[in-house]
Design a protein around this motif. Structure first.
Motif, short mmCIF file in Angstrom:
data_model
loop_
_atom_site.label_atom_id
_atom_site.label_comp_id
_atom_site.label_asym_id
_atom_site.label_seq_id
_atom_site.Cartn_x
_atom_site.Cartn_y
_atom_site.Cartn_z
N THR A 54 0.81 -1.22 0.00
CA THR A 54 0.00 0.00 0.00
C THR A 54 0.85 1.27 0.00
N LEU A 55 1.94 1.28 0.75
CA LEU A 55 2.73 2.50 0.89
C LEU A 55 3.96 2.55 -0.01
N GLY A 56 4.33 1.42 -0.57
CA GLY A 56 5.46 1.41 -1.49
C GLY A 56 6.78 1.05 -0.82
N ALA A 57 7.83 1.12 -1.61
CA ALA A 57 9.15 0.68 -1.17
C ALA A 57 9.82 1.65 -0.21
N ASP A 58 9.30 2.86 -0.06
CA ASP A 58 9.94 3.84 0.81
C ASP A 58 9.49 3.74 2.27
N ASP A 59 8.59 2.84 2.58
CA ASP A 59 8.12 2.70 3.95
C ASP A 59 9.19 1.98 4.78
N ALA A 62 7.99 -1.27 6.70
CA ALA A 62 7.89 -2.42 5.79
C ALA A 62 9.26 -2.98 5.48
N ALA A 63 10.25 -2.13 5.38
CA ALA A 63 11.62 -2.60 5.11
C ALA A 63 12.16 -3.44 6.25
N TRP A 64 11.71 -3.19 7.46
CA TRP A 64 12.14 -3.99 8.62
C TRP A 64 11.31 -5.25 8.79
N LEU A 65 10.02 -5.17 8.52
CA LEU A 65 9.12 -6.29 8.80
C LEU A 65 9.06 -7.33 7.68
N LEU A 66 9.18 -6.91 6.44
CA LEU A 66 9.02 -7.84 5.33
C LEU A 66 10.06 -8.96 5.32
N PRO A 67 11.34 -8.70 5.60
CA PRO A 67 12.28 -9.83 5.67
C PRO A 67 11.95 -10.83 6.76
N LEU A 68 11.26 -10.40 7.80
CA LEU A 68 10.84 -11.31 8.85
C LEU A 68 9.90 -12.38 8.31
N LEU A 69 9.03 -12.00 7.38
CA LEU A 69 8.14 -12.97 6.75
C LEU A 69 8.94 -14.00 5.97
N GLY A 70 9.93 -13.56 5.23
CA GLY A 70 10.78 -14.49 4.48
C GLY A 70 11.53 -15.44 5.39
N LEU A 71 12.02 -14.93 6.51
CA LEU A 71 12.74 -15.78 7.45
C LEU A 71 11.81 -16.82 8.09
N MET A 72 10.59 -16.44 8.39
CA MET A 72 9.65 -17.38 8.98
C MET A 72 9.23 -18.46 7.97
N LEU A 73 9.06 -18.07 6.70
CA LEU A 73 8.75 -19.06 5.68
C LEU A 73 9.92 -20.02 5.48
N ALA A 74 11.13 -19.49 5.51
CA ALA A 74 12.32 -20.34 5.39
C ALA A 74 12.46 -21.26 6.59
N GLN A 75 12.10 -20.80 7.76
CA GLN A 75 12.13 -21.64 8.97
C GLN A 75 11.18 -22.82 8.83
N GLY A 76 9.99 -22.58 8.32
CA GLY A 76 9.05 -23.67 8.10
C GLY A 76 9.56 -24.68 7.08
N ALA A 126 14.51 -12.80 1.19
CA ALA A 126 14.57 -11.97 2.40
C ALA A 126 15.94 -11.31 2.52
N ILE A 127 17.00 -12.05 2.25
CA ILE A 127 18.35 -11.49 2.34
C ILE A 127 18.55 -10.39 1.31
N VAL A 128 18.13 -10.64 0.08
CA VAL A 128 18.32 -9.65 -0.99
C VAL A 128 17.50 -8.39 -0.71
N PHE A 129 16.25 -8.56 -0.28
CA PHE A 129 15.41 -7.40 0.01
C PHE A 129 16.01 -6.57 1.14
N ALA A 130 16.43 -7.24 2.22
CA ALA A 130 17.01 -6.51 3.35
C ALA A 130 18.30 -5.81 2.96
N ALA A 131 19.15 -6.47 2.19
CA ALA A 131 20.41 -5.85 1.78
C ALA A 131 20.16 -4.66 0.85
N GLN A 132 19.23 -4.82 -0.07
CA GLN A 132 18.91 -3.72 -0.98
C GLN A 132 18.39 -2.51 -0.22
#
Length: 141
Positions: A54-59, A62-76, A126-132
């Motif tokens: 909704t808010l875009g890439a500048d939020d 979102a930049a902090w929370l979105l990689p958490l979703l990737g890490l949790m999916l990778a954990q599963g 998740a790693i690429v998004f967080a690093a970018q």
């Protein structure tokens, strides 16, 4: 006597719902504290995804929370790999000690293969998004 726990079902539950703890509810029941704690970081990552959409890439949140979703999916997915590749003897000793369980076939192996594919994709994303986002924010500072 309780029903024997299926290694195939546990591995697929870990792959498809491991980020919210479905496999732990299946294996350990509703008293497992970790099963109740797993959905919260996944939910936070989902909030990050919604904010990103909704808010875009500048939020920044979102930049902090979105990689958490990737890490949790990778954990599963990693849990699905672990459960799927556990030997039948170890599985039965841990989860079916009082009764013989049927030998597993290809179900857990296919879950482990899918877990490797999906978990690797989620983790690398998740790693690429967080690093970018880190380098974009440090370049503007």
């Amino acid at each position: 006597m309780s029903n024997p726990k299926s290694k195939s079902l546990a591995a697929w539950l870990a792959l498809l719902g491991g980020s919210i703890g479905l496999h732990r509810f299946y294996l350990r029941g509703a008293r497992d504290i970790w099963a109740w704690l797993l959905p919260w970081p996944t939910l936070a990552g989902g909030v990050g995804l919604a904010r990103f959409r909704t808010l875009g890439a500048d939020d920044l949140l979102a930049a902090w929370l979105l990689p958490l979703l990737g890490l949790m999916l990778a954990q599963g997915a990693l849990t699905a790999i672990y459960l799927g590749l556990t030997s039948d003897e170890q599985w039965n000793a841990r989860h079916n000690p009082q009764q013989p369980a049927p030998a597993t076939r290809w179900g857990p192996v296919l879950a482990a293969i899918a877990g490797l594919l999906l978990g690797g994709t989620a983790l690398m994303s998740a790693i690429v998004f967080a690093a970018q986002r880190y380098f974009e924010l440090s370049a503007t500072a």
